[in-house]
Design an enzyme around this catalytic site. Structure first.
Site, mmCIF file in Angstrom:
data_model
loop_
_atom_site.group_PDB
_atom_site.id
_atom_site.type_symbol
_atom_site.label_atom_id
_atom_site.label_comp_id
_atom_site.label_asym_id
_atom_site.label_seq_id
_atom_site.Cartn_x
_atom_site.Cartn_y
_atom_site.Cartn_z
ATOM 1 N N LYS A 13 0.837 -1.212 0.000
ATOM 2 C CA LYS A 13 0.000 0.000 0.000
ATOM 3 C C LYS A 13 0.870 1.260 0.000
ATOM 4 C CE LYS A 13 -2.094 -1.161 3.845
ATOM 5 N NZ LYS A 13 -1.433 -2.460 4.131
ATOM 6 N N ARG A 87 -10.070 -0.059 8.550
ATOM 7 C CA ARG A 87 -9.493 -1.372 8.840
ATOM 8 C C ARG A 87 -10.494 -2.302 9.499
ATOM 9 N NH1 ARG A 87 -3.780 -0.166 8.762
ATOM 10 N NH2 ARG A 87 -2.663 -2.080 9.220
ATOM 11 N N ARG A 121 11.619 -5.381 5.378
ATOM 12 C CA ARG A 121 11.444 -3.946 5.080
ATOM 13 C C ARG A 121 12.376 -3.092 5.944
ATOM 14 N NH1 ARG A 121 5.583 -1.760 5.433
ATOM 15 N NH2 ARG A 121 5.707 -2.919 7.388
ATOM 16 N N ARG A 152 10.959 -1.172 11.383
ATOM 17 C CA ARG A 152 9.814 -0.792 12.214
ATOM 18 C C ARG A 152 9.680 -1.751 13.381
ATOM 19 N NH1 ARG A 152 4.782 0.254 8.196
ATOM 20 N NH2 ARG A 152 3.708 -1.046 9.713
ATOM 21 N N ARG A 163 -0.550 -9.226 13.300
ATOM 22 C CA ARG A 163 -1.104 -8.268 12.321
ATOM 23 C C ARG A 163 -1.869 -9.006 11.217
ATOM 24 N NH1 ARG A 163 4.129 -5.120 10.759
ATOM 25 N NH2 ARG A 163 2.804 -4.146 9.185
HETATM 26 P P1 AP5 Z 1 4.827 -1.563 1.885
HETATM 27 O O1 AP5 Z 1 4.523 -0.770 0.664
HETATM 28 O O2 AP5 Z 1 5.511 -0.875 3.015
HETATM 29 O O3 AP5 Z 1 3.498 -2.348 2.365
HETATM 30 P P2 AP5 Z 1 2.226 -1.834 3.158
HETATM 31 O O4 AP5 Z 1 1.028 -2.489 2.521
HETATM 32 O O5 AP5 Z 1 2.227 -0.359 3.277
HETATM 33 O O6 AP5 Z 1 2.481 -2.563 4.546
HETATM 34 P P3 AP5 Z 1 2.357 -2.001 6.018
HETATM 35 O O7 AP5 Z 1 3.124 -2.986 6.880
HETATM 36 O O8 AP5 Z 1 2.729 -0.569 6.116
HETATM 37 O O9 AP5 Z 1 0.837 -2.179 6.250
HETATM 38 P P4 AP5 Z 1 0.102 -2.142 7.553
HETATM 39 O O10 AP5 Z 1 -1.269 -1.934 7.054
HETATM 40 O O11 AP5 Z 1 0.290 -3.328 8.420
HETATM 41 O O12 AP5 Z 1 0.798 -0.963 8.386
HETATM 42 P P5 AP5 Z 1 0.302 0.474 8.822
HETATM 43 O O13 AP5 Z 1 1.467 1.353 8.883
HETATM 44 O O14 AP5 Z 1 -0.881 0.869 8.040
HETATM 45 O O15 AP5 Z 1 5.707 -2.817 1.430
HETATM 46 C C1 AP5 Z 1 6.174 -3.778 2.356
HETATM 47 C C2 AP5 Z 1 7.558 -4.323 1.912
HETATM 48 O O16 AP5 Z 1 7.412 -5.000 0.673
HETATM 49 C C3 AP5 Z 1 8.633 -3.234 1.667
HETATM 50 O O17 AP5 Z 1 9.884 -3.748 2.035
HETATM 51 C C4 AP5 Z 1 8.557 -2.980 0.159
HETATM 52 O O18 AP5 Z 1 9.795 -2.528 -0.338
HETATM 53 C C5 AP5 Z 1 8.191 -4.372 -0.355
HETATM 54 N N1 AP5 Z 1 7.338 -4.336 -1.546
HETATM 55 C C6 AP5 Z 1 6.285 -3.508 -1.782
HETATM 56 N N2 AP5 Z 1 5.712 -3.772 -2.977
HETATM 57 C C7 AP5 Z 1 6.421 -4.825 -3.502
HETATM 58 C C8 AP5 Z 1 6.319 -5.579 -4.694
HETATM 59 N N3 AP5 Z 1 5.359 -5.300 -5.622
HETATM 60 N N4 AP5 Z 1 7.202 -6.589 -4.902
HETATM 61 C C9 AP5 Z 1 8.158 -6.861 -3.985
HETATM 62 N N5 AP5 Z 1 8.320 -6.185 -2.833
HETATM 63 C C10 AP5 Z 1 7.456 -5.174 -2.591
HETATM 64 O O19 AP5 Z 1 -0.225 0.181 10.307
HETATM 65 C C11 AP5 Z 1 0.674 -0.149 11.358
HETATM 66 C C12 AP5 Z 1 -0.104 -0.314 12.645
HETATM 67 O O20 AP5 Z 1 -0.750 0.941 13.012
HETATM 68 C C13 AP5 Z 1 -1.262 -1.333 12.599
HETATM 69 O O21 AP5 Z 1 -0.816 -2.647 12.850
HETATM 70 C C14 AP5 Z 1 -2.168 -0.802 13.726
HETATM 71 O O22 AP5 Z 1 -1.672 -1.164 14.972
HETATM 72 C C15 AP5 Z 1 -2.034 0.714 13.582
HETATM 73 N N6 AP5 Z 1 -3.068 1.253 12.662
HETATM 74 C C16 AP5 Z 1 -2.855 1.812 11.427
HETATM 75 N N7 AP5 Z 1 -4.022 2.145 10.856
HETATM 76 C C17 AP5 Z 1 -4.999 1.799 11.749
HETATM 77 C C18 AP5 Z 1 -6.421 1.864 11.711
HETATM 78 N N8 AP5 Z 1 -7.085 2.336 10.646
HETATM 79 N N9 AP5 Z 1 -7.099 1.425 12.799
HETATM 80 C C19 AP5 Z 1 -6.458 0.932 13.884
HETATM 81 N N10 AP5 Z 1 -5.110 0.820 13.958
HETATM 82 C C20 AP5 Z 1 -4.392 1.241 12.908
HETATM 83 MG MG MG Z 2 2.346 1.033 4.882
#
Ligand code: AP5
Ligand code: MG
Length: 205
Positions: A13, A87, A121, A152, A163
């Site tokens: 994402k 989410r 990552r 992270r 997660r």
């Molecule tokens: P990346 O692009 O970073 O993936 P992502 O989908 O953004 O993954 P996240 O881990 O950020 O998602 P998340 O939803 O768990 O975390 P968030 O920060 O929202 O890519 C990942 C890796 O893969 C990288 O190394 C990249 O280089 C590689 N990659 C990407 N695309 C690729 C491809 N096509 N091919 C190969 N490699 C690739 O949330 C974190 C925490 O915050 C949650 O767990 C929760 O506790 C809290 N939180 C956030 N939002 C909420 C909400 N709405 N409600 C409640 N709690 C929340």
């Molecule tokens: Mg992300």
């Protein structure tokens, strides 16, 4: 056009959001990034968020909805792209009361590749650049600005497992929720980031 990026942790994402933001005139709103900002600033919200994030659990809806409300208010006159929000069904229902959503893109990736992507990552704390450790060629420094890359705190294996469970139980049902609204577009997230972006462009035009 207002967009939601759906997808499991590690689906890409954030990676696609960077490309979409550069290519289309939308403001990127990532709840994860906002929480991490609060954690760095050691605010009250940051302290509360940390206690949930480090366990791989969702931050309570009341707090999350408050920060999203503020972000949407700030982008009142702009198109926006939500990354990591909503989410669960409650967040999606509340969002429908305060904003118009045009397209929801679900980035689909096989579960067995997510663990490798997330645990590998690395992020730059200075410029925000994100990549996989295999792309760093043994260097621990950011290819953009030279700072030390970091992992992270929620990217360790046991936290990633929670997660992924939270995603399956609470977030995946949003796919049907938005399908029922006729707004869902599926994108294959298994290709390279550029290949995935080519699919995203077909959806966004
Ligand atoms: P990346 O692009 O970073 O993936 P992502 O989908 O953004 O993954 P996240 O881990 O950020 O998602 P998340 O939803 O768990 O975390 P968030 O920060 O929202 O890519 C990942 C890796 O893969 C990288 O190394 C990249 O280089 C590689 N990659 C990407 N695309 C690729 C491809 N096509 N091919 C190969 N490699 C690739 O949330 C974190 C925490 O915050 C949650 O767990 C929760 O506790 C809290 N939180 C956030 N939002 C909420 C909400 N709405 N409600 C409640 N709690 C929340
Ligand atoms: Mg992300």
């Amino acid at each position: 056009m207002n967009i939601i990026l759906l997808g499991a942790p590690g689906a890409g994402k954030g990676t696609q959001a960077t490309r979409i933001e550069e290519h289309y005139n939308v403001r990127h709103i990532s709840t994860g990034d906002i929480f991490r900002h609060h954690m760095r600033q050691q605010t009250e919200i940051g302290q509360l968020a940390r206690s949930y994030i480090k366990k791989g659990l969702l931050v309570p809806d009341e707090v999350t909805l408050r920060i999203v409300g503020i972000a949407l208010e700030e982008s009142k006159n702009e198109n926006f792209m939500l990354d990591g929000f909503p989410r669960n069904i409650n967040q999606a229902t509340e969002l429908d009361k305060i904003a118009r959503i045009d397209k929801v893109i679900n980035i689909a990736v096989d579960f067995d590749v997510l663990m490798n992507r997330i645990c590998g990552r690395r992020n730059c704390p200075e410029c925000g650049y994100t990549t996989h450790v295999s792309q760093l060629g043994g260097e621990g420094t950011c290819p953009k600005c030279g700072s030390e890359m970091q992992q992270r705190m929620d990217d360790r294996e046991d936290t990633v497992k929670s997660r992924l469970t939270v995603y399956t139980e609470q977030t995946a049902p949003l796919i049907e929720f938005y399908k029922a609204q006729g707004k869902l577009f599926e994108v294959d997230g298994m290709g390279t980031p550029d290949e995935v972006f080519a699919e995203v462009r077909k959806v966004l035009g």
